[in-house]
Design a protein around this motif. Structure first.
Motif, PDB file in Angstrom:
ATOM      1  N   ASP A 100     -25.768 -30.501  62.756  1.00 39.11           N
ATOM      2  CA  ASP A 100     -25.379 -29.931  61.471  1.00 39.11           C
ATOM      3  C   ASP A 100     -24.280 -30.702  60.761  1.00 39.11           C
ATOM      4  N   THR A 101     -24.224 -32.010  60.952  1.00 35.39           N
ATOM      5  CA  THR A 101     -23.256 -32.826  60.231  1.00 35.39           C
ATOM      6  C   THR A 101     -23.769 -33.201  58.849  1.00 35.39           C
ATOM      7  N   HIS A 102     -25.082 -33.274  58.688  1.00 32.00           N
ATOM      8  CA  HIS A 102     -25.732 -33.653  57.424  1.00 32.00           C
ATOM      9  C   HIS A 102     -25.235 -35.004  56.927  1.00 32.00           C
ATOM     10  N   LEU A 103     -25.000 -35.907  57.869  1.00 28.84           N
ATOM     11  CA  LEU A 103     -24.541 -37.252  57.543  1.00 28.84           C
ATOM     12  C   LEU A 103     -25.464 -38.304  58.131  1.00 28.84           C
ATOM     13  N   MET A 104     -25.480 -39.449  57.481  1.00 23.50           N
ATOM     14  CA  MET A 104     -26.011 -40.684  58.048  1.00 23.50           C
ATOM     15  C   MET A 104     -24.821 -41.632  57.993  1.00 23.50           C
ATOM     16  N   VAL A 105     -24.332 -42.034  59.158  1.00 21.36           N
ATOM     17  CA  VAL A 105     -23.224 -42.982  59.213  1.00 21.36           C
ATOM     18  C   VAL A 105     -23.831 -44.366  59.418  1.00 21.36           C
ATOM     19  N   ILE A 106     -23.532 -45.241  58.476  1.00 17.78           N
ATOM     20  CA  ILE A 106     -24.051 -46.600  58.494  1.00 17.78           C
ATOM     21  C   ILE A 106     -22.922 -47.523  58.923  1.00 17.78           C
ATOM     22  N   THR A 107     -23.159 -48.300  59.953  1.00 14.81           N
ATOM     23  CA  THR A 107     -22.187 -49.312  60.362  1.00 14.81           C
ATOM     24  C   THR A 107     -22.772 -50.674  60.003  1.00 14.81           C
ATOM     25  N   MET A 108     -22.029 -51.401  59.191  1.00 15.42           N
ATOM     26  CA  MET A 108     -22.460 -52.729  58.765  1.00 15.42           C
ATOM     27  C   MET A 108     -22.114 -53.746  59.856  1.00 15.42           C
ATOM     28  N   ARG A 109     -22.717 -54.901  59.792  1.00 11.64           N
ATOM     29  CA  ARG A 109     -22.398 -55.964  60.759  1.00 11.64           C
ATOM     30  C   ARG A 109     -20.930 -56.361  60.678  1.00 11.64           C
ATOM     31  N   SER A 110     -20.310 -56.176  59.528  1.00 15.75           N
ATOM     32  CA  SER A 110     -18.880 -56.479  59.355  1.00 15.75           C
ATOM     33  C   SER A 110     -17.983 -55.453  60.036  1.00 15.75           C
ATOM     34  N   GLY A 111     -18.548 -54.323  60.458  1.00 11.89           N
ATOM     35  CA  GLY A 111     -17.771 -53.239  61.048  1.00 11.89           C
ATOM     36  C   GLY A 111     -17.464 -52.122  60.062  1.00 11.89           C
ATOM     37  N   GLN A 112     -17.626 -52.380  58.775  1.00 11.73           N
ATOM     38  CA  GLN A 112     -17.388 -51.356  57.761  1.00 11.73           C
ATOM     39  C   GLN A 112     -18.389 -50.223  57.945  1.00 11.73           C
ATOM     40  N   ARG A 113     -17.913 -48.984  57.717  1.00 11.98           N
ATOM     41  CA  ARG A 113     -18.791 -47.815  57.834  1.00 11.98           C
ATOM     42  C   ARG A 113     -18.895 -47.089  56.504  1.00 11.98           C
ATOM     43  N   HIS A 114     -20.080 -46.524  56.278  1.00 13.68           N
ATOM     44  CA  HIS A 114     -20.340 -45.683  55.115  1.00 13.68           C
ATOM     45  C   HIS A 114     -20.842 -44.348  55.637  1.00 13.68           C
ATOM     46  N   ARG A 115     -20.207 -43.261  55.203  1.00 10.44           N
ATOM     47  CA  ARG A 115     -20.615 -41.903  55.585  1.00 10.44           C
ATOM     48  C   ARG A 115     -21.386 -41.315  54.410  1.00 10.44           C
ATOM     49  N   LEU A 116     -22.699 -41.194  54.590  1.00 10.12           N
ATOM     50  CA  LEU A 116     -23.550 -40.704  53.515  1.00 10.12           C
ATOM     51  C   LEU A 116     -24.002 -39.282  53.778  1.00 10.12           C
ATOM     52  N   LEU A 117     -23.799 -38.428  52.803  1.00  4.32           N
ATOM     53  CA  LEU A 117     -24.368 -37.092  52.836  1.00  4.32           C
ATOM     54  C   LEU A 117     -25.878 -37.243  52.748  1.00  4.32           C
ATOM     55  N   VAL A 118     -26.623 -36.563  53.610  1.00  8.90           N
ATOM     56  CA  VAL A 118     -28.087 -36.585  53.554  1.00  8.90           C
ATOM     57  C   VAL A 118     -28.541 -35.325  52.819  1.00  8.90           C
ATOM     58  N   ILE A 119     -29.131 -35.532  51.665  1.00  7.86           N
ATOM     59  CA  ILE A 119     -29.644 -34.426  50.855  1.00  7.86           C
ATOM     60  C   ILE A 119     -31.083 -34.173  51.291  1.00  7.86           C
ATOM     61  N   PRO A 120     -31.434 -32.936  51.622  1.00  6.04           N
ATOM     62  CA  PRO A 120     -32.811 -32.656  52.056  1.00  6.04           C
ATOM     63  C   PRO A 120     -33.836 -33.173  51.050  1.00  6.04           C
ATOM     64  N   SER A 121     -34.900 -33.772  51.549  1.00  3.69           N
ATOM     65  CA  SER A 121     -35.911 -34.395  50.687  1.00  3.69           C
ATOM     66  C   SER A 121     -36.572 -33.400  49.740  1.00  3.69           C
ATOM     67  N   PRO A 144     -19.822 -32.381  53.798  1.00  2.43           N
ATOM     68  CA  PRO A 144     -21.269 -32.200  53.626  1.00  2.43           C
ATOM     69  C   PRO A 144     -21.703 -30.753  53.448  1.00  2.43           C
ATOM     70  N   ALA A 145     -21.192 -29.830  54.265  1.00  2.00           N
ATOM     71  CA  ALA A 145     -21.624 -28.437  54.162  1.00  2.00           C
ATOM     72  C   ALA A 145     -21.294 -27.859  52.790  1.00  2.00           C
ATOM     73  N   ALA A 146     -20.106 -28.152  52.283  1.00  2.00           N
ATOM     74  CA  ALA A 146     -19.716 -27.638  50.968  1.00  2.00           C
ATOM     75  C   ALA A 146     -20.553 -28.271  49.857  1.00  2.00           C
ATOM     76  N   LEU A 147     -20.801 -29.554  49.948  1.00  2.00           N
ATOM     77  CA  LEU A 147     -21.603 -30.220  48.925  1.00  2.00           C
ATOM     78  C   LEU A 147     -23.022 -29.668  48.886  1.00  2.00           C
ATOM     79  N   LEU A 148     -23.554 -29.341  50.050  1.00  2.00           N
ATOM     80  CA  LEU A 148     -24.912 -28.778  50.123  1.00  2.00           C
ATOM     81  C   LEU A 148     -24.903 -27.264  49.974  1.00  2.00           C
ATOM     82  N   GLU A 149     -23.700 -26.709  49.795  1.00  2.00           N
ATOM     83  CA  GLU A 149     -23.522 -25.267  49.646  1.00  2.00           C
ATOM     84  C   GLU A 149     -24.073 -24.519  50.851  1.00  2.00           C
ATOM     85  N   LEU A 150     -23.770 -25.045  52.034  1.00  2.00           N
ATOM     86  CA  LEU A 150     -24.178 -24.424  53.283  1.00  2.00           C
ATOM     87  C   LEU A 150     -23.020 -23.626  53.860  1.00  2.00           C
TER      88      LEU A 150
END
Length: 166
Positions: A100-121, A144-150
């Protein structure tokens, strides 16, 4: 045909895809999320390939994806998969130890991370556009929970630090 958990699986080719639906903030990583992603289905493997192959990062090299299990269909193809093959190479994938995190955490080869909210399709386009806009706003302080109003605790901080060290 049975596969072992370490074997990689190629998803089927999608026939009617639209441009990657992704909004990123300015890169300062000041809030609980760095943007939002609105995948086109609940098929983790197909959507992971789309995300990796179309991610608009200057280096375009994603090394790892960490996902929240409830955001995706639990089918046999994705179960136990540790890598996904794309035109840009193999990418490691894993899931949060807590759901229930509703995230996709992307780690780039550089080590930088992006935390993306996953919106249901299945989210209506107007609603998805509003959520994406808010998630990509560098002034956003909502998880994420607040953004998705969960309803429920925000677990977006749990799990990915320990996974990142593997």
């Amino acid at each position: 045909m049975a596969t072992s958990p370490d074997e990689s699986i190629r998803p089927p080719t999608a026939t009617q895809r639209v441009t990657l639906r992704l909004r990123l903030d300015n890169g300062y990583q000041s809030g609980p999320v760095d943007g939002a992603w609105w995948p086109q289905s609940r098929d983790l493997l197909a959507e992971a390939v789309d995300l990796v192959e179309n991610f608009p990062h200057p280096l375009n090299r994603i090394r790892k994806l960490l996902f929240s299990r409830p955001d995706w269909d639990a089918d046999g193809r994705a179960a136990g998969t540790r890598h996904v093959h794309t035109r840009r190479g193999s990418v490691e994938i894993g899931s949060f130890p807590s759901d229930d995190t509703h995230l996709m955490v992307i780690t780039m080869r550089s080590g930088q991370r992006h935390r993306l909210l996953v919106i249901p399709s299945e989210t209506p386009p107007e609603t998805a556009a509003r959520i994406m806009e808010e998630a990509a706003d560098e002034r956003n302080t909502h998880g994420p929970a607040a953004l998705l109003e969960l309803i429920g605790p925000d677990q977006s901080h749990i799990g990915f630090d320990s996974w990142n060290h593997h």
